[in-house]
Design a protein around this motif. Sequence first.
Motif, mmCIF file in Angstrom:
data_model
loop_
_atom_site.group_PDB
_atom_site.id
_atom_site.type_symbol
_atom_site.label_atom_id
_atom_site.label_comp_id
_atom_site.label_asym_id
_atom_site.label_seq_id
_atom_site.Cartn_x
_atom_site.Cartn_y
_atom_site.Cartn_z
ATOM 1 N N LYS A 66 3.478 3.744 -7.919
ATOM 2 C CA LYS A 66 2.359 4.629 -7.587
ATOM 3 C C LYS A 66 2.810 6.079 -7.736
ATOM 4 O O LYS A 66 3.034 6.783 -6.747
ATOM 5 N N ASP B 185 -4.236 -0.110 -2.724
ATOM 6 C CA ASP B 185 -4.613 0.815 -3.789
ATOM 7 C C ASP B 185 -4.273 2.248 -3.399
ATOM 8 O O ASP B 185 -3.928 2.555 -2.252
ATOM 9 N N LEU B 186 -4.418 3.147 -4.349
ATOM 10 C CA LEU B 186 -4.018 4.540 -4.172
ATOM 11 C C LEU B 186 -4.812 5.239 -3.075
ATOM 12 O O LEU B 186 -4.276 6.088 -2.355
ATOM 13 N N THR B 187 -6.081 4.883 -2.936
ATOM 14 C CA THR B 187 -6.917 5.565 -1.943
ATOM 15 C C THR B 187 -6.325 5.465 -0.554
ATOM 16 O O THR B 187 -6.206 6.468 0.177
ATOM 17 N N ALA C 77 -3.235 4.672 0.254
ATOM 18 C CA ALA C 77 -1.934 5.365 0.296
ATOM 19 C C ALA C 77 -2.134 6.860 0.516
ATOM 20 O O ALA C 77 -1.431 7.483 1.318
ATOM 21 N N ALA C 78 -3.110 7.428 -0.196
ATOM 22 C CA ALA C 78 -3.391 8.858 -0.060
ATOM 23 C C ALA C 78 -3.886 9.184 1.346
ATOM 24 O O ALA C 78 -3.522 10.222 1.920
ATOM 25 N N THR D 274 1.275 8.763 -8.491
ATOM 26 C CA THR D 274 0.394 9.748 -7.862
ATOM 27 C C THR D 274 0.667 9.829 -6.367
ATOM 28 O O THR D 274 0.754 10.927 -5.789
ATOM 29 N N ALA D 275 0.813 8.671 -5.738
ATOM 30 C CA ALA D 275 1.139 8.652 -4.311
ATOM 31 C C ALA D 275 2.495 9.308 -4.064
ATOM 32 O O ALA D 275 2.677 10.018 -3.073
ATOM 33 N N TYR E 59 8.299 9.183 -1.688
ATOM 34 C CA TYR E 59 8.372 9.671 -3.065
ATOM 35 C C TYR E 59 9.335 8.825 -3.900
ATOM 36 O O TYR E 59 9.014 8.403 -5.007
ATOM 37 N N THR F 111 0.823 -1.212 0.000
ATOM 38 C CA THR F 111 0.000 0.000 0.000
ATOM 39 C C THR F 111 0.855 1.259 0.000
ATOM 40 O O THR F 111 0.594 2.199 -0.745
ATOM 41 N N LEU F 112 1.884 1.293 0.839
ATOM 42 C CA LEU F 112 2.747 2.465 0.902
ATOM 43 C C LEU F 112 4.128 2.026 1.363
ATOM 44 O O LEU F 112 4.272 1.401 2.413
ATOM 45 N N GLU G 163 7.931 5.112 -4.391
ATOM 46 C CA GLU G 163 6.671 4.910 -5.116
ATOM 47 C C GLU G 163 6.632 5.562 -6.499
ATOM 48 O O GLU G 163 5.587 5.550 -7.144
#
Length: 247
Positions: free
Chosen positions: A220, A174-176, A178-179, A222-223, A213, A45-46, A216
């Motif tokens: 990812k 998923d990105l959600t 992670a955000a 975007t993340a 940063y 996830t992150l 990912e």
Amino acid sequence: MSARPLGRSLAVFAAVIAAIAIPAIQMTQSIGLTAAEFSSQGDQTLRVAGYAFSIWGLIYFGLAAYAIYQLTVARETPTLRAVAWPSVVAIAGCGAWILASAFNQQWLTIAIIVTSAGVMVAGLKRARADAPAPAFRDKLLIVWPLSLLAGWLTIASAVNILTVLTAQGIIGPDLTWAAIGIAAVLLVGGLVGWTLRSRFYLAPIIWGLMGVYVAEQAGKPTAAWLAAGAALLLALEAAAALRKGRG
């Protein structure tokens, strides 16, 4: 100023020795999972780039200096009185987390790291209230090392929670999510950093977000950019604290 309680000073010293020795023993004796192996179970996830964890070298150095200083200083200070026992809990928690992760006690790792972060932040807030203008020695050898620890534990708590929730299958990678994790770090780190007015608290959070940063960018992006944006906002806050001459 009253005399420094020797028992408390010995407790701080013992906690620092344990925090530094336990990961060294765990690694050299191959006891259970390494921290990397533990994290790999749910870091989809992150993730944080491996180099970011080198900050522990600086944190351990600062904690060692703090342990020696508070053991040898002759008199009590308001700053030391405010943070000493919270620091025992937080620093001991660093060693306890290594053991919990080694034996794959996933939920216990969350309890340990969140408690350690919360207690250390509470101690620093109390120190700021009790000693708003501590002596430079107390800043250098007490407040700044413990602020670095509190900041790193803050971002590590968020990553640890996401890692365990992913490993347990409660959330998906998923990105959600992670955000949400990045937003939580920005919100909590920003609010605590504003309260403490401490660039030394914010610095390891910024470092960790930049580690996200780097890690990912490929998987990812975007993340990765969300983490970079959060790091920038916290860097601006840290710069404001520096301009005001705060710790």
